[in-house]
Design a protein around this motif. Structure first.
Motif, PDB file in Angstrom:
ATOM      1  N   ARG A  71      39.939 -43.613  -8.262  1.00 46.57           N
ATOM      2  CA  ARG A  71      40.136 -45.030  -8.500  1.00 46.57           C
ATOM      3  C   ARG A  71      41.074 -45.243  -9.670  1.00 46.57           C
ATOM      4  O   ARG A  71      40.961 -44.568 -10.694  1.00 46.57           O
ATOM      5  N   THR A  72      42.030 -46.162  -9.519  1.00 51.57           N
ATOM      6  CA  THR A  72      42.958 -46.427 -10.611  1.00 51.57           C
ATOM      7  C   THR A  72      42.313 -47.314 -11.666  1.00 51.57           C
ATOM      8  O   THR A  72      41.325 -48.012 -11.409  1.00 51.57           O
ATOM      9  N   ARG A  73      42.891 -47.301 -12.841  1.00 56.71           N
ATOM     10  CA  ARG A  73      42.305 -48.002 -13.988  1.00 56.71           C
ATOM     11  C   ARG A  73      42.176 -49.505 -13.746  1.00 56.71           C
ATOM     12  O   ARG A  73      41.226 -50.137 -14.202  1.00 56.71           O
ATOM     13  N   ILE A  74      43.140 -50.103 -13.031  1.00 58.70           N
ATOM     14  CA  ILE A  74      43.122 -51.546 -12.804  1.00 58.70           C
ATOM     15  C   ILE A  74      41.891 -51.957 -12.003  1.00 58.70           C
ATOM     16  O   ILE A  74      41.493 -53.134 -12.012  1.00 58.70           O
ATOM     17  N   HIS A  75      41.247 -51.036 -11.292  1.00 61.77           N
ATOM     18  CA  HIS A  75      40.053 -51.349 -10.508  1.00 61.77           C
ATOM     19  C   HIS A  75      38.771 -51.292 -11.342  1.00 61.77           C
ATOM     20  O   HIS A  75      37.694 -51.608 -10.832  1.00 61.77           O
ATOM     21  N   ASP A  76      38.889 -50.897 -12.596  1.00 58.25           N
ATOM     22  CA  ASP A  76      37.734 -50.908 -13.502  1.00 58.25           C
ATOM     23  C   ASP A  76      37.589 -52.318 -14.079  1.00 58.25           C
ATOM     24  O   ASP A  76      38.514 -52.841 -14.697  1.00 58.25           O
ATOM     25  N   ARG A  77      36.431 -52.943 -13.886  1.00 53.65           N
ATOM     26  CA  ARG A  77      36.222 -54.302 -14.375  1.00 53.65           C
ATOM     27  C   ARG A  77      36.362 -54.397 -15.892  1.00 53.65           C
ATOM     28  O   ARG A  77      36.580 -55.476 -16.440  1.00 53.65           O
ATOM     29  N   ARG A  78      36.227 -53.278 -16.602  1.00 54.51           N
ATOM     30  CA  ARG A  78      36.353 -53.278 -18.060  1.00 54.51           C
ATOM     31  C   ARG A  78      37.788 -53.083 -18.529  1.00 54.51           C
ATOM     32  O   ARG A  78      38.059 -53.109 -19.734  1.00 54.51           O
ATOM     33  N   ASP A  79      38.705 -52.879 -17.602  1.00 59.67           N
ATOM     34  CA  ASP A  79      40.110 -52.669 -17.960  1.00 59.67           C
ATOM     35  C   ASP A  79      40.662 -53.924 -18.638  1.00 59.67           C
ATOM     36  O   ASP A  79      40.573 -55.028 -18.099  1.00 59.67           O
ATOM     37  N   VAL A  80      41.263 -53.748 -19.805  1.00 57.56           N
ATOM     38  CA  VAL A  80      41.712 -54.889 -20.597  1.00 57.56           C
ATOM     39  C   VAL A  80      42.827 -55.647 -19.882  1.00 57.56           C
ATOM     40  O   VAL A  80      42.832 -56.889 -19.850  1.00 57.56           O
ATOM     41  N   VAL A  81      43.796 -54.946 -19.304  1.00 57.90           N
ATOM     42  CA  VAL A  81      44.902 -55.618 -18.612  1.00 57.90           C
ATOM     43  C   VAL A  81      44.369 -56.446 -17.444  1.00 57.90           C
ATOM     44  O   VAL A  81      44.785 -57.594 -17.242  1.00 57.90           O
ATOM     45  N   ARG A  82      43.449 -55.879 -16.685  1.00 53.86           N
ATOM     46  CA  ARG A  82      42.843 -56.639 -15.583  1.00 53.86           C
ATOM     47  C   ARG A  82      42.140 -57.886 -16.105  1.00 53.86           C
ATOM     48  O   ARG A  82      42.270 -58.973 -15.533  1.00 53.86           O
ATOM     49  N   MET A  83      41.392 -57.759 -17.215  1.00 50.21           N
ATOM     50  CA  MET A  83      40.691 -58.906 -17.783  1.00 50.21           C
ATOM     51  C   MET A  83      41.669 -59.966 -18.264  1.00 50.21           C
ATOM     52  O   MET A  83      41.415 -61.176 -18.126  1.00 50.21           O
ATOM     53  N   GLU A  84      42.809 -59.538 -18.821  1.00 57.98           N
ATOM     54  CA  GLU A  84      43.799 -60.511 -19.296  1.00 57.98           C
ATOM     55  C   GLU A  84      44.376 -61.320 -18.143  1.00 57.98           C
ATOM     56  O   GLU A  84      44.483 -62.555 -18.230  1.00 57.98           O
ATOM     57  N   ILE A  85      44.748 -60.638 -17.048  1.00 54.48           N
ATOM     58  CA  ILE A  85      45.318 -61.341 -15.900  1.00 54.48           C
ATOM     59  C   ILE A  85      44.276 -62.257 -15.276  1.00 54.48           C
ATOM     60  O   ILE A  85      44.552 -63.426 -14.958  1.00 54.48           O
ATOM     61  N   ALA A  86      43.055 -61.752 -15.081  1.00 48.40           N
ATOM     62  CA  ALA A  86      41.998 -62.555 -14.466  1.00 48.40           C
ATOM     63  C   ALA A  86      41.654 -63.760 -15.329  1.00 48.40           C
ATOM     64  O   ALA A  86      41.393 -64.856 -14.811  1.00 48.40           O
TER      65      ALA A  86
END
Length: 283
Positions: A77-92
């Motif tokens: 699984r790539t990092r962006i699929h981790d709910r704790r990923d900071v970049v994902r949290m910023e975009i969401a």
């Protein structure tokens, strides 16, 4: 357009982020540009501060390099699929706060495919992007500054505020032999699950349907843009026709909605045929 949040991966586009921060600071004022390593202070709750900074911004600039989706873990699984990923949290968070996003591809990086991203950030791939190259960085950033200047200043509209009416989990009232369930997320995505059950002498016939996609509320209406859809069928009378998670056509639909608050928090969805379905809040 003045307050700008720069989202990036440190191991991917940190050098470009620093240069971009300098040039945007010259154009719009240093204090109006947020980059985590400079703007976060010791002792601050970093997550709360990121959310506050994004919510108060007029624009989020998302730098996308070759490693933006992140490294792959042992499970593949790539990092962006981790709910704790900071970049994902910023975009969401930007989507949840209805903050415009400008994707920026760095050094000929390719835009990820929607199917390679979690649903909460997949719509990023549909936004027209700009490009920056390390070989022509000053010229490219100068063009980006002009692009930012041309964007209208963000004003939170009644359509955006109306999303607050829908966020939550809703289950159909008086379901009878059908149970319908909607979940509207603050990031603008939704999930729908429906179960139809018919009792027969031979057993229960069960039909299940599922959708996931984006929703667009406003002016007492909500449009659903399905991205994924599937269905399952179990019929003891004709087992050869049964199936599980069969892909279905993902269509767009629209509802008029009504809200009643109080001890019984209710939502009524009215489809284009005039059919009214009441829901109660369950989460």
């Amino acid at each position: 357009m003045t307050r700008i949040f720069i989202s990036y991966r440190r191991r991917d586009t940190a050098a470009v982020a620093i240069e971009l921060e300098k040039e945007l600071g010259r154009a719009f004022g240093r204090r109006k540009i947020y980059r985590d390593q400079v703007s976060l202070q010791p002792g601050q709750d970093w997550l709360r501060e990121l959310v506050r900074a994004i919510a108060s911004s007029d624009l989020l600039v998302a730098l996308i390099g070759a490693q933006w989706v992140g490294e792959t873990d042992l499970s593949g699984r790539t990092r962006i699929h981790d709910r704790r990923d900071v970049v994902r949290m910023e975009i969401a968070t930007a989507y949840a706060e209805r903050i415009p996003i400008m994707p920026v591809l760095v050094d000929r990086a390719a835009m990820p495919r929607p199917e390679d991203l979690p649903l909460s950030v997949a719509r990023l791939t549909r936004i027209n992007c700009v490009e920056l190259s390390s070989d022509t960085l000053r010229e490219d950033i100068a063009r980006l500054v002009q692009d930012v200047r041309s964007l209208p200043r963000r004003v939170r509209s009644s359509k955006e505020r109306s999303a607050d009416d829908l966020v939550g989990m809703w289950a159909s009232e008086n379901p009878g032999n059908a149970l319908l369930h909607f979940t509207f997320h603050a990031d603008g995505t939704y999930e729908y699950a429906g179960i139809l059950r018919q009792e027969r002498p031979s057993g229960s016939m069960i039909f299940e349907s599922y959708q996931a996609g984006e929703y667009f509320p406003g002016e007492g209406k909500v449009r659903l843009d399905a991205i994924h859809a599937n269905s399952s069928r179990h019929d003891p009378d004709s087992p050869e026709e049964n199936y599980v998670n069969r892909p279905e056509r993902a269509d767009e639909s629209e509802y008029v909605y009504e809200r009643s608050r109080g001890p019984a928090d209710r939502l009524i969805l009215v489809d284009r045929s005039g059919r009214r379905v009441p829901y109660r809040r369950v989460g």
